[in-house]
Design a protein around this motif. Sequence first.
Motif, short mmCIF file in Angstrom:
data_model
loop_
_atom_site.label_atom_id
_atom_site.label_comp_id
_atom_site.label_asym_id
_atom_site.label_seq_id
_atom_site.Cartn_x
_atom_site.Cartn_y
_atom_site.Cartn_z
N SER A 1 0.81 -1.21 0.00
CA SER A 1 0.00 0.00 0.00
C SER A 1 0.85 1.26 0.00
O SER A 1 1.87 1.34 0.68
N ASN A 2 0.40 2.25 -0.77
CA ASN A 2 0.91 3.61 -0.64
C ASN A 2 0.13 4.27 0.49
O ASN A 2 -1.06 4.58 0.33
N TRP A 3 0.77 4.46 1.63
CA TRP A 3 0.05 4.98 2.80
C TRP A 3 1.03 5.69 3.71
O TRP A 3 2.24 5.43 3.67
N ASP A 4 0.50 6.56 4.53
CA ASP A 4 1.35 7.28 5.48
C ASP A 4 1.56 6.43 6.73
O ASP A 4 1.26 5.23 6.76
N GLY B 1 10.11 3.41 1.87
CA GLY B 1 10.72 4.50 1.12
C GLY B 1 10.54 4.44 -0.38
O GLY B 1 11.26 5.12 -1.12
N VAL B 2 9.59 3.67 -0.86
CA VAL B 2 9.29 3.60 -2.29
C VAL B 2 7.81 3.34 -2.44
O VAL B 2 7.19 2.69 -1.60
N SER B 3 7.21 3.87 -3.51
CA SER B 3 5.76 3.82 -3.68
C SER B 3 5.38 3.15 -5.00
O SER B 3 6.15 3.16 -5.96
N GLU C 1 9.79 -1.63 -7.54
CA GLU C 1 10.63 -1.99 -6.40
C GLU C 1 9.80 -2.33 -5.16
O GLU C 1 10.16 -3.24 -4.40
N ILE C 2 8.70 -1.62 -4.93
CA ILE C 2 7.89 -1.93 -3.74
C ILE C 2 7.26 -3.32 -3.85
O ILE C 2 7.13 -4.05 -2.86
N PHE C 3 6.94 -3.73 -5.07
CA PHE C 3 6.41 -5.07 -5.29
C PHE C 3 7.52 -6.11 -5.09
O PHE C 3 7.28 -7.19 -4.53
N ARG C 4 8.72 -5.79 -5.53
CA ARG C 4 9.85 -6.72 -5.35
C ARG C 4 10.18 -6.90 -3.88
O ARG C 4 10.51 -8.00 -3.43
N ILE C 5 10.10 -5.82 -3.12
CA ILE C 5 10.32 -5.92 -1.67
C ILE C 5 9.30 -6.87 -1.06
O ILE C 5 9.64 -7.74 -0.23
N ALA C 6 8.04 -6.73 -1.47
CA ALA C 6 6.99 -7.59 -0.94
C ALA C 6 7.22 -9.05 -1.32
O ALA C 6 7.06 -9.96 -0.49
N LEU C 7 7.60 -9.29 -2.56
CA LEU C 7 7.86 -10.66 -3.01
C LEU C 7 8.99 -11.29 -2.21
O LEU C 7 8.90 -12.46 -1.81
#
Length: 246
Positions: free
Chosen positions: A125-128, A154-156, A161-167
């Motif tokens: 999620s893009n969230w604060d 630190g990435v949205s 990249e945010i999907f790769r972090i999740a994977l």
Amino acid sequence: MKVSFIWFDLGYTLVYQEREAAYRRFLAEEGIDLGIERIRLAYHLADKLFMREYPGVLGREVQTFYPWYIGWLNHSLGLSFDLDKQCRFLRESQGKPERTWKAFPEAARILRELRNRSFGVGLISNWDSSARAVLESAGLLNLLDPIVVSSEVGVSKPDPEIFRIALERAGVRAEECLYVGDNYYDDVVGSRRAGMASCLINRYGTQGIEEIEGANVIASVGELPGRILPASAGYPSYRAKGRIVQ
């Protein structure tokens, strides 16, 4: 489609705000009566316009875009107000984020059903900084693992990249995954760039997304089991660190 892991967006995918009621109360104080459904549609169209024209803005700290957003919403309804006064009223009416975001009625049930069928279930999620408090208040925090939030990594979206972090955190391959969200430009485009399949939520048919072609569109997460589970029957269970997720 055969998948073993399903990722979800947060806002207007799993949770929502009753923001339209606060807006209608403000109008009433100004002597204006508008039907709640007209206001809901206006918010929906405002969301879609910001998603299309100003990528990433809606995932930032709310004070960075709120007057801009409400000003456009007013304009779309043919209205004009003192934005400082109006935004202060709306923010005070809604209160703290963890109290104002609520789970869609079907959200927890669907997440449990997917987990019971041995699907992995996570959040990107893009969230604060309020994301985890929102999830906890909505009763969803313990149903999602891993939880990957833009303000924490630190990435949205739509950056792959945010999907790769999740994977990496889940220990799964992109081709095993389906991403579900309500923002075509962040959710569908971003997840596709990362190699995932995708599903777009739009609660008003094609309204607000008329320019989009080729997306798999559903009205809510409640439609997921009928589309995903039959096609994935017999697919190996998601395994995280050597254990089957139940």
